[in-house]
Design a protein around this motif. Structure first.
Motif, PDB file in Angstrom:
ATOM      1  N   GLY A  39       9.138 -11.928 -10.393  1.00 29.18           N
ATOM      2  CA  GLY A  39      10.182 -13.022  -9.953  1.00 29.18           C
ATOM      3  C   GLY A  39      10.579 -12.609  -8.340  1.00 29.18           C
ATOM      4  O   GLY A  39      11.002 -13.496  -7.643  1.00 29.18           O
ATOM      5  N   ALA A  40      10.044 -11.575  -8.101  1.00 25.45           N
ATOM      6  CA  ALA A  40      10.597 -11.043  -6.597  1.00 25.45           C
ATOM      7  C   ALA A  40       9.244 -10.141  -6.100  1.00 25.45           C
ATOM      8  O   ALA A  40       9.431  -9.156  -6.223  1.00 25.45           O
ATOM      9  CB  ALA A  40      11.694 -10.153  -6.701  1.00 25.45           C
ATOM     10  N   PRO A  41       8.264 -10.949  -5.526  1.00 23.64           N
ATOM     11  CA  PRO A  41       7.175 -10.155  -4.916  1.00 23.64           C
ATOM     12  C   PRO A  41       7.546  -9.755  -3.376  1.00 23.64           C
ATOM     13  O   PRO A  41       8.056 -10.671  -2.679  1.00 23.64           O
ATOM     14  CB  PRO A  41       6.140 -11.293  -4.842  1.00 23.64           C
ATOM     15  CG  PRO A  41       6.656 -12.758  -4.847  1.00 23.64           C
ATOM     16  CD  PRO A  41       7.921 -12.420  -5.618  1.00 23.64           C
ATOM     17  N   LEU A  42       7.516  -8.628  -3.182  1.00 26.38           N
ATOM     18  CA  LEU A  42       7.898  -7.988  -1.849  1.00 26.38           C
ATOM     19  C   LEU A  42       6.643  -7.490  -1.052  1.00 26.38           C
ATOM     20  O   LEU A  42       5.840  -6.686  -1.669  1.00 26.38           O
ATOM     21  CB  LEU A  42       8.951  -6.909  -2.043  1.00 26.38           C
ATOM     22  CG  LEU A  42      10.283  -7.330  -2.880  1.00 26.38           C
ATOM     23  CD1 LEU A  42      11.242  -6.032  -2.974  1.00 26.38           C
ATOM     24  CD2 LEU A  42      10.863  -8.471  -2.336  1.00 26.38           C
ATOM     25  N   PHE A  43       6.453  -7.780   0.080  1.00 30.04           N
ATOM     26  CA  PHE A  43       5.517  -7.175   1.100  1.00 30.04           C
ATOM     27  C   PHE A  43       6.212  -6.552   2.289  1.00 30.04           C
ATOM     28  O   PHE A  43       7.111  -6.960   2.810  1.00 30.04           O
ATOM     29  CB  PHE A  43       4.663  -8.330   1.604  1.00 30.04           C
ATOM     30  CG  PHE A  43       3.731  -9.054   0.299  1.00 30.04           C
ATOM     31  CD1 PHE A  43       2.550  -8.430   0.126  1.00 30.04           C
ATOM     32  CD2 PHE A  43       4.311 -10.059  -0.257  1.00 30.04           C
ATOM     33  CE1 PHE A  43       1.744  -9.271  -0.817  1.00 30.04           C
ATOM     34  CE2 PHE A  43       3.531 -10.427  -1.166  1.00 30.04           C
ATOM     35  CZ  PHE A  43       2.076 -10.405  -1.347  1.00 30.04           C
ATOM     36  N   SER A  44       5.529  -5.445   2.644  1.00 28.35           N
ATOM     37  CA  SER A  44       6.227  -4.626   3.977  1.00 28.35           C
ATOM     38  C   SER A  44       4.894  -3.950   4.517  1.00 28.35           C
ATOM     39  O   SER A  44       3.976  -3.818   3.831  1.00 28.35           O
ATOM     40  CB  SER A  44       7.222  -3.584   3.424  1.00 28.35           C
ATOM     41  OG  SER A  44       6.733  -2.619   2.706  1.00 28.35           O
ATOM     42  N   THR A  45       5.234  -3.742   5.541  1.00 29.57           N
ATOM     43  CA  THR A  45       4.110  -2.998   6.790  1.00 29.57           C
ATOM     44  C   THR A  45       4.652  -1.701   7.237  1.00 29.57           C
ATOM     45  O   THR A  45       5.784  -1.637   7.425  1.00 29.57           O
ATOM     46  CB  THR A  45       3.646  -3.984   7.709  1.00 29.57           C
ATOM     47  OG1 THR A  45       3.220  -5.033   7.101  1.00 29.57           O
ATOM     48  CG2 THR A  45       2.700  -3.359   8.436  1.00 29.57           C
ATOM     49  N   TRP A  46       3.838  -0.631   7.215  1.00 31.20           N
ATOM     50  CA  TRP A  46       4.116   0.686   7.872  1.00 31.20           C
ATOM     51  C   TRP A  46       3.191   0.620   8.764  1.00 31.20           C
ATOM     52  O   TRP A  46       2.068   0.337   8.706  1.00 31.20           O
ATOM     53  CB  TRP A  46       4.000   1.742   6.804  1.00 31.20           C
ATOM     54  CG  TRP A  46       5.093   1.968   5.970  1.00 31.20           C
ATOM     55  CD1 TRP A  46       6.229   0.953   5.470  1.00 31.20           C
ATOM     56  CD2 TRP A  46       5.456   2.990   4.961  1.00 31.20           C
ATOM     57  NE1 TRP A  46       6.730   1.273   4.705  1.00 31.20           N
ATOM     58  CE2 TRP A  46       6.408   2.491   4.005  1.00 31.20           C
ATOM     59  CE3 TRP A  46       4.742   4.049   4.647  1.00 31.20           C
ATOM     60  CZ2 TRP A  46       7.058   3.343   3.088  1.00 31.20           C
ATOM     61  CZ3 TRP A  46       5.150   4.867   3.428  1.00 31.20           C
ATOM     62  CH2 TRP A  46       6.198   4.596   2.679  1.00 31.20           C
ATOM     63  N   ARG A  47       3.538   1.182   9.926  1.00 33.89           N
ATOM     64  CA  ARG A  47       2.653   1.506  11.154  1.00 33.89           C
ATOM     65  C   ARG A  47       2.588   3.186  11.213  1.00 33.89           C
ATOM     66  O   ARG A  47       3.469   3.719  11.360  1.00 33.89           O
ATOM     67  CB  ARG A  47       3.052   1.199  12.554  1.00 33.89           C
ATOM     68  CG  ARG A  47       2.850  -0.250  12.716  1.00 33.89           C
ATOM     69  CD  ARG A  47       3.043  -0.861  14.195  1.00 33.89           C
ATOM     70  NE  ARG A  47       2.968  -2.197  14.344  1.00 33.89           N
ATOM     71  CZ  ARG A  47       3.962  -2.812  14.679  1.00 33.89           C
ATOM     72  NH1 ARG A  47       5.240  -2.302  14.793  1.00 33.89           N
ATOM     73  NH2 ARG A  47       3.956  -4.303  14.899  1.00 33.89           N
ATOM     74  N   VAL A  48       1.329   3.718  10.953  1.00 33.07           N
ATOM     75  CA  VAL A  48       1.140   5.151  11.011  1.00 33.07           C
ATOM     76  C   VAL A  48       0.104   5.528  11.996  1.00 33.07           C
ATOM     77  O   VAL A  48       0.170   6.837  12.234  1.00 33.07           O
ATOM     78  CB  VAL A  48       0.472   5.376   9.403  1.00 33.07           C
ATOM     79  CG1 VAL A  48       1.451   5.089   8.493  1.00 33.07           C
ATOM     80  CG2 VAL A  48      -1.025   4.762   9.271  1.00 33.07           C
ATOM     81  N   GLY A  49      -0.557   4.709  12.745  1.00 39.45           N
ATOM     82  CA  GLY A  49      -1.161   5.155  13.911  1.00 39.45           C
ATOM     83  C   GLY A  49      -2.687   5.448  13.829  1.00 39.45           C
ATOM     84  O   GLY A  49      -3.237   4.882  14.715  1.00 39.45           O
ATOM     85  N   THR A  50      -3.308   5.987  12.858  1.00 34.79           N
ATOM     86  CA  THR A  50      -4.621   6.283  12.922  1.00 34.79           C
ATOM     87  C   THR A  50      -5.297   6.068  11.630  1.00 34.79           C
ATOM     88  O   THR A  50      -4.481   6.338  10.431  1.00 34.79           O
ATOM     89  CB  THR A  50      -5.138   7.703  13.440  1.00 34.79           C
ATOM     90  OG1 THR A  50      -4.548   8.649  12.425  1.00 34.79           O
ATOM     91  CG2 THR A  50      -4.427   7.878  14.908  1.00 34.79           C
ATOM     92  N   PRO A  51      -6.579   6.071  11.346  1.00 31.42           N
ATOM     93  CA  PRO A  51      -7.078   6.213  10.073  1.00 31.42           C
ATOM     94  C   PRO A  51      -6.956   7.682   9.189  1.00 31.42           C
ATOM     95  O   PRO A  51      -6.683   7.467   7.922  1.00 31.42           O
ATOM     96  CB  PRO A  51      -8.765   6.039  10.398  1.00 31.42           C
ATOM     97  CG  PRO A  51      -8.600   5.288  11.724  1.00 31.42           C
ATOM     98  CD  PRO A  51      -7.528   5.718  12.392  1.00 31.42           C
ATOM     99  N   GLU A  52      -6.607   8.574   9.965  1.00 32.17           N
ATOM    100  CA  GLU A  52      -6.493   9.763   9.347  1.00 32.17           C
ATOM    101  C   GLU A  52      -5.102   9.875   8.663  1.00 32.17           C
ATOM    102  O   GLU A  52      -4.830  10.372   7.738  1.00 32.17           O
ATOM    103  CB  GLU A  52      -6.999  10.913  10.280  1.00 32.17           C
ATOM    104  CG  GLU A  52      -6.463  12.482   9.593  1.00 32.17           C
ATOM    105  CD  GLU A  52      -7.275  12.789   8.601  1.00 32.17           C
ATOM    106  OE1 GLU A  52      -6.783  13.886   7.672  1.00 32.17           O
ATOM    107  OE2 GLU A  52      -8.235  12.250   8.342  1.00 32.17           O
ATOM    108  N   ARG A  53      -4.156   9.279   9.499  1.00 30.26           N
ATOM    109  CA  ARG A  53      -2.569   9.213   9.030  1.00 30.26           C
ATOM    110  C   ARG A  53      -2.487   8.012   7.925  1.00 30.26           C
ATOM    111  O   ARG A  53      -1.729   8.269   6.939  1.00 30.26           O
ATOM    112  CB  ARG A  53      -1.795   8.722  10.145  1.00 30.26           C
ATOM    113  CG  ARG A  53      -1.517  10.257  11.083  1.00 30.26           C
ATOM    114  CD  ARG A  53      -0.709   9.931  12.304  1.00 30.26           C
ATOM    115  NE  ARG A  53       0.359   9.074  12.171  1.00 30.26           N
ATOM    116  CZ  ARG A  53       1.538   9.767  11.755  1.00 30.26           C
ATOM    117  NH1 ARG A  53       1.639  11.122  11.730  1.00 30.26           N
ATOM    118  NH2 ARG A  53       2.697   9.077  11.613  1.00 30.26           N
ATOM    119  N   GLN A  54      -3.437   7.078   7.963  1.00 32.25           N
ATOM    120  CA  GLN A  54      -3.359   6.136   6.923  1.00 32.25           C
ATOM    121  C   GLN A  54      -3.739   6.937   5.735  1.00 32.25           C
ATOM    122  O   GLN A  54      -3.165   6.986   4.412  1.00 32.25           O
ATOM    123  CB  GLN A  54      -4.565   5.284   7.029  1.00 32.25           C
ATOM    124  CG  GLN A  54      -4.247   3.996   7.943  1.00 32.25           C
ATOM    125  CD  GLN A  54      -5.242   2.720   8.031  1.00 32.25           C
ATOM    126  OE1 GLN A  54      -6.568   3.193   7.909  1.00 32.25           O
ATOM    127  NE2 GLN A  54      -4.795   1.666   8.031  1.00 32.25           N
TER     128      GLN A  54
END
Length: 228
Positions: free
Chosen positions: A17-32
């Motif tokens: 009933g409540a789909p939630l989407f959010s984004t994080w910025r982490v900087g680099t593929p390694e930090r991903q």
């Protein structure tokens, strides 16, 4: 313990009933990679926080710097309860492992409709594309009609979108935009669809009154967590 799964979420689950989407910025593929691993460790060592959380999935952006989070809740009240009781300890542990994460924002939605996968189609998505479509002030009430036009255009052009497994259209609860969560067989299939000449149906979609603009992002499914 919170079990890890490689399976993609069932976006059409009627319990959500409540789909939630959010984004994080982490900087680099390694930090991903490090952040995904930290999320997995943090959640795996703890009990599943609430029966009203049906699934939590993390996606690595093809831009090499972002992560998208998609959580499936039975209702927003359950999410708010989680925030009060369980969220902060998880955030603190992840931030200790990977300092400097920028949390861009949380989007709250309801799923309006989907162009579901065909019966017998067992393809695993190789690419997830999200497209946010913003509407001008006063045009928000036409979002559902616009989505209906998109679904019709997809039906009118099955060959041009042969690589599209499914598309799920979400309406933001603040009334301002539509978010399409699309499952594609591969990035090449998506690129071919983008390069194809637009049909009359797609021209009507693009020229729909009240459209303000759109932004698309590409992701790969990186982590899935589900209740036992």
């Amino acid at each position: 313990m919170s079990p890890v799964t490689e399976q993609h979420p069932d976006v059409t689950d009627p319990r959500v009933g409540a789909p939630l989407f959010s984004t994080w910025r982490v900087g680099t593929p390694e930090r991903q990679r490090q952040t995904v691993e930290a999320i997995g460790r943090t959640w795996e060592r703890r009990p599943w926080p609430a029966r009203d959380l049906l699934g939590y999935h993390v996606y690595a952006g093809h831009d090499g710097s972002t992560l998208m989070h998609y959580s499936q809740w039975t209702g927003e009240h359950a999410f708010e309860s989680f925030v009060k009781t369980h969220r902060q300890e998880r955030v603190d542990e992840i931030d200790t492992a990977v300092p400097g994460i920028e949390r861009v924002g949380l989007g709250r939605y309801r799923r309006y409709r989907s162009r579901e996968r065909a019966v017998g189609d067992a393809r695993v998505p190789g690419l997830i594309v999200t497209v946010r479509v913003d509407f001008e002030a006063g045009a928000e009430q036409h979002r559902e009609e616009w989505v209906d036009l998109v679904v019709k255009a997809l039906g009118d052009d099955p060959e041009g979108h042969a690589g599209l497994i499914a598309a799920h259209f979400h309406l933001s609860t603040d009334g301002g935009h539509v978010l399409n969560y699309a499952e594609w067989a591969s990035a090449d299939a998506y690129d071919r669809a983008l390069a194809a000449p637009p049909s009359q149906s797609w021209e009507r979609v693009r020229a729909y009154p009240g459209l303000k603009g759109s932004v698309g992002s590409r992701y790969e499914h990186a982590l899935g967590l589900v209740p036992e």
